[in-house]
Motif scaffolding. Sequence first.
Motif, mmCIF file in Angstrom:
data_model
loop_
_atom_site.group_PDB
_atom_site.id
_atom_site.type_symbol
_atom_site.label_atom_id
_atom_site.label_comp_id
_atom_site.label_asym_id
_atom_site.label_seq_id
_atom_site.Cartn_x
_atom_site.Cartn_y
_atom_site.Cartn_z
ATOM 1 N N GLU A 136 39.328 39.190 44.369
ATOM 2 C CA GLU A 136 39.879 40.214 43.481
ATOM 3 C C GLU A 136 39.107 41.523 43.607
ATOM 4 O O GLU A 136 39.709 42.613 43.630
ATOM 5 C CB GLU A 136 39.842 39.715 42.038
ATOM 6 C CG GLU A 136 40.839 38.619 41.733
ATOM 7 C CD GLU A 136 40.635 38.011 40.353
ATOM 8 O OE1 GLU A 136 41.608 37.455 39.808
ATOM 9 O OE2 GLU A 136 39.504 38.092 39.824
ATOM 10 N N LYS A 137 37.778 41.422 43.664
ATOM 11 C CA LYS A 137 36.963 42.628 43.802
ATOM 12 C C LYS A 137 37.250 43.341 45.120
ATOM 13 O O LYS A 137 37.319 44.581 45.174
ATOM 14 C CB LYS A 137 35.485 42.268 43.711
ATOM 15 C CG LYS A 137 35.033 41.830 42.330
ATOM 16 C CD LYS A 137 33.551 41.470 42.328
ATOM 17 C CE LYS A 137 33.079 41.044 40.952
ATOM 18 N NZ LYS A 137 31.642 40.689 40.939
ATOM 19 N N LEU A 138 37.425 42.585 46.187
ATOM 20 C CA LEU A 138 37.683 43.187 47.502
ATOM 21 C C LEU A 138 39.054 43.857 47.530
ATOM 22 O O LEU A 138 39.209 44.931 48.123
ATOM 23 C CB LEU A 138 37.573 42.138 48.600
ATOM 24 C CG LEU A 138 36.157 41.626 48.893
ATOM 25 C CD1 LEU A 138 36.195 40.518 49.936
ATOM 26 C CD2 LEU A 138 35.251 42.758 49.358
ATOM 27 N N ARG A 139 40.049 43.230 46.921
ATOM 28 C CA ARG A 139 41.382 43.842 46.865
ATOM 29 C C ARG A 139 41.324 45.165 46.095
ATOM 30 O O ARG A 139 41.952 46.145 46.484
ATOM 31 C CB ARG A 139 42.388 42.894 46.203
ATOM 32 C CG ARG A 139 42.804 41.714 47.057
ATOM 33 C CD ARG A 139 43.853 40.876 46.347
ATOM 34 N NE ARG A 139 45.105 41.611 46.211
ATOM 35 C CZ ARG A 139 46.112 41.524 47.066
ATOM 36 N NH1 ARG A 139 46.016 40.726 48.132
ATOM 37 N NH2 ARG A 139 47.208 42.213 46.879
ATOM 38 N N TRP A 140 40.568 45.180 44.999
ATOM 39 C CA TRP A 140 40.455 46.402 44.205
ATOM 40 C C TRP A 140 39.746 47.486 45.021
ATOM 41 O O TRP A 140 40.137 48.649 45.001
ATOM 42 C CB TRP A 140 39.678 46.121 42.917
ATOM 43 C CG TRP A 140 39.867 47.184 41.868
ATOM 44 C CD1 TRP A 140 40.787 47.193 40.864
ATOM 45 C CD2 TRP A 140 39.128 48.414 41.743
ATOM 46 N NE1 TRP A 140 40.663 48.338 40.116
ATOM 47 C CE2 TRP A 140 39.655 49.105 40.639
ATOM 48 C CE3 TRP A 140 38.078 48.979 42.453
ATOM 49 C CZ2 TRP A 140 39.168 50.333 40.219
ATOM 50 C CZ3 TRP A 140 37.593 50.210 42.044
ATOM 51 C CH2 TRP A 140 38.131 50.877 40.943
ATOM 52 N N THR A 141 38.690 47.101 45.744
ATOM 53 C CA THR A 141 37.941 48.052 46.563
ATOM 54 C C THR A 141 38.816 48.597 47.690
ATOM 55 O O THR A 141 38.765 49.789 48.005
ATOM 56 C CB THR A 141 36.683 47.384 47.158
ATOM 57 O OG1 THR A 141 35.889 46.860 46.092
ATOM 58 C CG2 THR A 141 35.856 48.380 47.952
ATOM 59 N N PHE A 142 39.632 47.735 48.275
ATOM 60 C CA PHE A 142 40.563 48.175 49.320
ATOM 61 C C PHE A 142 41.507 49.247 48.756
ATOM 62 O O PHE A 142 41.757 50.275 49.402
ATOM 63 C CB PHE A 142 41.372 46.997 49.844
ATOM 64 C CG PHE A 142 42.376 47.363 50.916
ATOM 65 C CD1 PHE A 142 42.007 47.373 52.249
ATOM 66 C CD2 PHE A 142 43.683 47.703 50.584
ATOM 67 C CE1 PHE A 142 42.924 47.719 53.244
ATOM 68 C CE2 PHE A 142 44.605 48.048 51.564
ATOM 69 C CZ PHE A 142 44.221 48.055 52.897
#
Length: 227
Positions: A136-142
Amino acid sequence: MGAVMGTFSSLQTKQRRPSKDIAWWYYQYQRDKIEDELEMTMVCHRPEGLEQLEAQTNFTKRELQVLYRGFKNECPSGVVNEDTFKQIYAQFFPHGDASTYAHYLFNAFDTTQTGSVKFEDFVTALSILLRGTVHEKLRWTFNLYDINKDGYINKEEMMDIVKAIYDMMGKYTYPVLKEDTPRQHVDVFFQKMDKNKDGIVTLDEFLESCQEDDNIMRSLQLFQNVM
């Protein structure tokens, strides 16, 4: 403000003003107060029920109440626009220029692209950044790095974000780091992320690269710390 000054003035001059003047000032104060309350009723945004937000986020009802009080203290209308967001964010980085990074961050919070961030938007993003899964954190950062929201990250977009972060950190970054450090950082990222060498990074490439490379994860963690 006029009503407050009027009340103060009436107290100062009560010895020489007739009692009906004091009554008039009180009437003005009450009228202005009612008008202010009506205006706030019309423009204020009230968030969804805390029970619903509790189900949608990783926060308890008590935590949501505390967060909402803080949000309302900074944004009495219940929403925050970009200018206000920049002013608030700049307070945390007084030695640099946080305006550009705050612009990108605001756009990431403003998921509906309305030009304002509601409490629901804020607390949903905060839930992901603080208590979300790695995925979830990586998707948000993307999404943050995908400035034009076309579903891809190119070198220019990543360069804009990284440069904005260095600018925000101010004297703690420059002149210690060389001027070409952001470009070098982006080049290393892209060399590892752009699997098929087509000049863009997809969400799948981003997720795969980050999760298989500890160095990238550590770098992203440093960037997430300024969110």
